[in-house]
Design a protein around this motif. Structure first.
Motif, PDB file in Angstrom:
ATOM      1  N   ILE A 174       0.768  -1.356   0.007  1.00 51.49           N
ATOM      2  CA  ILE A 174      -0.171  -0.113  -0.083  1.00 51.49           C
ATOM      3  C   ILE A 174       0.836   1.219   0.052  1.00 51.49           C
ATOM      4  O   ILE A 174       2.077   1.177   0.316  1.00 51.49           O
ATOM      5  N   GLU A 175       0.385   2.315  -0.247  1.00 53.47           N
ATOM      6  CA  GLU A 175       1.164   3.376  -0.596  1.00 53.47           C
ATOM      7  C   GLU A 175       1.773   4.060   0.845  1.00 53.47           C
ATOM      8  O   GLU A 175       1.177   3.786   1.690  1.00 53.47           O
ATOM      9  N   SER A 176       2.602   5.094   0.609  1.00 53.72           N
ATOM     10  CA  SER A 176       3.299   5.402   1.741  1.00 53.72           C
ATOM     11  C   SER A 176       2.401   6.339   2.547  1.00 53.72           C
ATOM     12  O   SER A 176       1.323   7.057   2.394  1.00 53.72           O
ATOM     13  N   THR A 177       2.918   6.333   3.841  1.00 51.61           N
ATOM     14  CA  THR A 177       2.243   7.315   4.677  1.00 51.61           C
ATOM     15  C   THR A 177       2.496   8.684   4.448  1.00 51.61           C
ATOM     16  O   THR A 177       3.661   8.860   3.955  1.00 51.61           O
ATOM     17  N   VAL A 178       1.298   9.673   4.219  1.00 50.66           N
ATOM     18  CA  VAL A 178       1.861  10.972   3.946  1.00 50.66           C
ATOM     19  C   VAL A 178       1.396  11.913   5.230  1.00 50.66           C
ATOM     20  O   VAL A 178       0.233  11.739   5.852  1.00 50.66           O
ATOM     21  N   ILE A 179       2.366  12.787   5.703  1.00 52.78           N
ATOM     22  CA  ILE A 179       2.167  13.620   6.766  1.00 52.78           C
ATOM     23  C   ILE A 179       2.499  14.993   6.574  1.00 52.78           C
ATOM     24  O   ILE A 179       3.470  15.275   6.098  1.00 52.78           O
ATOM     25  N   ASP A 180       1.592  15.893   6.932  1.00 57.16           N
ATOM     26  CA  ASP A 180       1.690  17.241   6.613  1.00 57.16           C
ATOM     27  C   ASP A 180       2.523  17.949   7.963  1.00 57.16           C
ATOM     28  O   ASP A 180       1.906  17.909   8.850  1.00 57.16           O
ATOM     29  N   MET A 181       3.753  18.172   7.345  1.00 58.76           N
ATOM     30  CA  MET A 181       4.758  18.704   8.644  1.00 58.76           C
ATOM     31  C   MET A 181       4.756  20.360   8.704  1.00 58.76           C
ATOM     32  O   MET A 181       5.173  21.021   9.389  1.00 58.76           O
ATOM     33  N   THR A 182       3.578  20.935   7.745  1.00 56.49           N
ATOM     34  CA  THR A 182       3.713  22.415   7.806  1.00 56.49           C
ATOM     35  C   THR A 182       2.577  22.887   8.847  1.00 56.49           C
ATOM     36  O   THR A 182       2.279  24.192   8.997  1.00 56.49           O
ATOM     37  N   VAL A 183       1.879  21.963   9.658  1.00 56.11           N
ATOM     38  CA  VAL A 183       0.971  22.412  10.602  1.00 56.11           C
ATOM     39  C   VAL A 183       1.408  21.855  11.958  1.00 56.11           C
ATOM     40  O   VAL A 183       2.403  20.884  12.020  1.00 56.11           O
ATOM     41  N   GLU A 184       0.898  22.499  12.957  1.00 55.95           N
ATOM     42  CA  GLU A 184       1.317  22.133  14.490  1.00 55.95           C
ATOM     43  C   GLU A 184      -0.157  21.621  15.384  1.00 55.95           C
ATOM     44  O   GLU A 184      -0.853  22.568  15.440  1.00 55.95           O
ATOM     45  N   PRO A 185      -0.391  20.549  15.553  1.00 56.76           N
ATOM     46  CA  PRO A 185       0.688  19.207  15.551  1.00 56.76           C
ATOM     47  C   PRO A 185       0.586  18.849  13.911  1.00 56.76           C
ATOM     48  O   PRO A 185      -0.376  18.952  13.426  1.00 56.76           O
ATOM     49  N   PRO A 186       1.566  18.005  13.509  1.00 56.18           N
ATOM     50  CA  PRO A 186       1.515  17.491  12.173  1.00 56.18           C
ATOM     51  C   PRO A 186       0.141  16.460  11.981  1.00 56.18           C
ATOM     52  O   PRO A 186      -0.177  15.941  13.019  1.00 56.18           O
ATOM     53  N   ILE A 187      -0.320  16.418  10.814  1.00 55.12           N
ATOM     54  CA  ILE A 187      -1.625  15.660  10.624  1.00 55.12           C
ATOM     55  C   ILE A 187      -1.298  14.575   9.474  1.00 55.12           C
ATOM     56  O   ILE A 187      -0.723  14.826   8.490  1.00 55.12           O
ATOM     57  N   ILE A 188      -1.533  13.383   9.866  1.00 55.24           N
ATOM     58  CA  ILE A 188      -1.270  12.141   9.019  1.00 55.24           C
ATOM     59  C   ILE A 188      -2.499  12.211   7.989  1.00 55.24           C
ATOM     60  O   ILE A 188      -3.677  12.142   8.159  1.00 55.24           O
ATOM     61  N   LEU A 189      -2.265  12.805   6.629  1.00 52.00           N
ATOM     62  CA  LEU A 189      -3.098  12.891   5.741  1.00 52.00           C
ATOM     63  C   LEU A 189      -3.678  11.474   5.077  1.00 52.00           C
ATOM     64  O   LEU A 189      -4.729  11.176   4.391  1.00 52.00           O
ATOM     65  N   ARG A 190      -2.631  10.480   5.046  1.00 49.11           N
ATOM     66  CA  ARG A 190      -2.866   9.007   4.482  1.00 49.11           C
ATOM     67  C   ARG A 190      -2.142   8.156   5.116  1.00 49.11           C
ATOM     68  O   ARG A 190      -0.814   8.176   5.435  1.00 49.11           O
ATOM     69  N   PRO A 191      -2.755   7.327   6.124  1.00 52.20           N
ATOM     70  CA  PRO A 191      -2.180   6.186   6.877  1.00 52.20           C
ATOM     71  C   PRO A 191      -1.462   5.310   6.000  1.00 52.20           C
ATOM     72  O   PRO A 191      -1.719   4.858   5.140  1.00 52.20           O
ATOM     73  N   GLY A 192      -0.259   4.748   6.649  1.00 55.96           N
ATOM     74  CA  GLY A 192       0.767   3.773   5.945  1.00 55.96           C
ATOM     75  C   GLY A 192       1.098   2.776   6.866  1.00 55.96           C
ATOM     76  O   GLY A 192       0.808   2.946   7.877  1.00 55.96           O
ATOM     77  N   SER A 193       2.274   2.237   6.186  1.00 52.09           N
ATOM     78  CA  SER A 193       2.991   1.111   7.055  1.00 52.09           C
ATOM     79  C   SER A 193       3.820   1.868   8.056  1.00 52.09           C
ATOM     80  O   SER A 193       4.198   1.028   8.991  1.00 52.09           O
ATOM     81  N   ILE A 194       4.208   3.092   7.941  1.00 50.49           N
ATOM     82  CA  ILE A 194       4.686   3.923   9.030  1.00 50.49           C
ATOM     83  C   ILE A 194       3.704   4.549   9.917  1.00 50.49           C
ATOM     84  O   ILE A 194       3.151   5.289   9.360  1.00 50.49           O
ATOM     85  N   THR A 195       3.398   3.754  10.995  1.00 50.28           N
ATOM     86  CA  THR A 195       2.073   3.919  11.680  1.00 50.28           C
ATOM     87  C   THR A 195       2.154   5.252  12.567  1.00 50.28           C
ATOM     88  O   THR A 195       3.204   5.678  12.806  1.00 50.28           O
TER      89      THR A 195
END
Ligand code: TXA
Ligand code: MG
Length: 347
Positions: A182-203
């Motif tokens: 499945i596709e990579s975990t996508v995490i938005d690091m431009t906001v505080e706290p960061p937001i996981i936009l798409r969960p993946g195998s890096i949980t």
């Protein structure tokens, strides 16, 4: 256009194949290559015309941004204006690997079509040896979405790419089955706290061990404007409708029987030990969450080759990679569940 598949052995230095891929990319073409998650369709990220070829080949809406793949950690500064300390920690902990960081982008470097309408850019360094070799031999970052036709599951084998894109792209570099699936975990690091936009195998749990508390976006809140532009698109839709069903043998057996009485041909997707004999097809998807994620897209594509008229997909707990697995299942099912009451309404 003829589509060639060239195999590379992960352990052997297969220079000729890489050279062909590099030549096509340098000439503004696109090439499909394996990553540890799914196969990607790459073009040089600073070449606008090349990037447009990706959208054409996939039939992908052009307002959905692409992930930039880099071969060296320091390449992140080619495209990101700033790397916050927490992002640096995630890079150190998980790169190369299946996590994409959304960062503020540097102006006027990246091809406009890579990041349409956003001030940010998604960057990741893949860990698949073939992806890394290709990026390093090329010496330039690649914009690459998953190499499926828009609306199909992401490809986890070279022949999936071939089935979807034959005649539309010149080259597929075959590095075998992808490991994560499945596709990579996508995490938005431009906001505080960061937001996981798409969960993946890096949980979420793995990320929080490194940088503390983060949020998991809820894809399901349809009223809200999507944060990850990709969220508003329908993904991974098999031909037959998918219904989620609880992991209970009795419930599934009854559901299968009731659907069959209505003339449906029922495929069930679930863990090995549940094996429902009564189903027209039972697709064993593995025992662990890792295995289930690895096999999900492959199985959905297999079901598309069968005559199944309905797919029952067994739910898992939302812990660890189970969260990512359920996220993809929800998309495939458009969040529809099987309810016996709904079915018996007309009886
Ligand atoms: O594992 C993966 O990430 C694979 C392999 C090939 O690397 N790639 C992949 O790309 O899944 P794609 O394009 O199919 O999915 C990228 C997702 C989309 O949902 C997109 O909206 C989101 O990442 N995304 C990309 N750039 C973004 C940005 N700047 N801001 C918010 N979301 C972004
Ligand atoms: Mg995709």
């Amino acid at each position: 256009m003829k589509t060639t598949i060239l195999s590379v052995d992960k352990t052997v230095d297969n220079n000729e194949v890489y050279q062909q891929a590099v030549d096509i990319l340098k000439n503004g073409g696109v090439v499909s290559f394996p990553t540890e998650t799914v196969y990607g369709l790459g073009a040089i990220a600073t070449n606008e015309q090349a990037v447009q070829e990706i959208f054409k080949a996939k039939g992908r809406p052009s307002d959905n941004p692409l992930i930039v793949h880099i071969g060296e950690t320091q390449d992140v500064l080619k495209f990101a204006s700033i790397v916050p300390p927490a992002a640096k920690k995630l890079m150190d902990a998980f790169w190369p690997g299946p996590i994409t960081l959304i960062l503020n982008k540097k102006p006027n470097v990246i091809a406009p079509s890579v990041t349409p309408g956003v001030e940010t850019v998604g960057i990741r360094m893949p860990s698949h040896p073939v992806a890394l070799q290709l990026l390093r031999k090329l010496g330039e970052p690649l914009a690459a979405p998953s190499a499926n036709r828009s609306g199909k599951p992401s490809p986890t084998e070279a022949f999936h790419v071939f089935n979807d894109l034959e005649g539309r792209i010149p080259l597929i570099v075959d590095g075998g089955s992808t490991e994560v699936g499945i596709e990579s975990t996508v995490i938005d690091m431009t906001v505080e706290p960061p937001i996981i936009l798409r969960p993946g195998s890096i949980t979420k749990e793995m990320i929080e061990n490194v940088i503390g508390s983060v949020q998991l976006t809820s894809n399901e809140s349809k009223s809200e404007a999507p944060r990850s532009p990709g969220m508003k698109y329908i993904h991974y839709a098999p031909n037959a409708p998918v219904l989620l069903i609880e992991r209970d043998r009795n419930t599934i057996q009854k559901a299968v029987q009731s659907l069959q009485e209505k003339g449906e041909k029922v495929a069930v997707v679930g863990p090995d030990e549940l094996h429902i004999q009564e189903a027209d097809w039972y697709y064993n998807i593995g025992a662990s969450y890792e295995n289930m994620a690895t096999h999900l897209y492959k199985v959905l594509r297999e079901i598309d080759q069968s005559d199944a008229t309905i797919i029952l997909a067994v739910e898992t707990d939302e812990v660890g990679i189970g969260t990512a697995y359920m996220n993809r299942l929800r998309k495939a099912s458009d969040d529809k569940r099987y309810f016996s009451s709904t079915i018996s309404e007309n009886e």
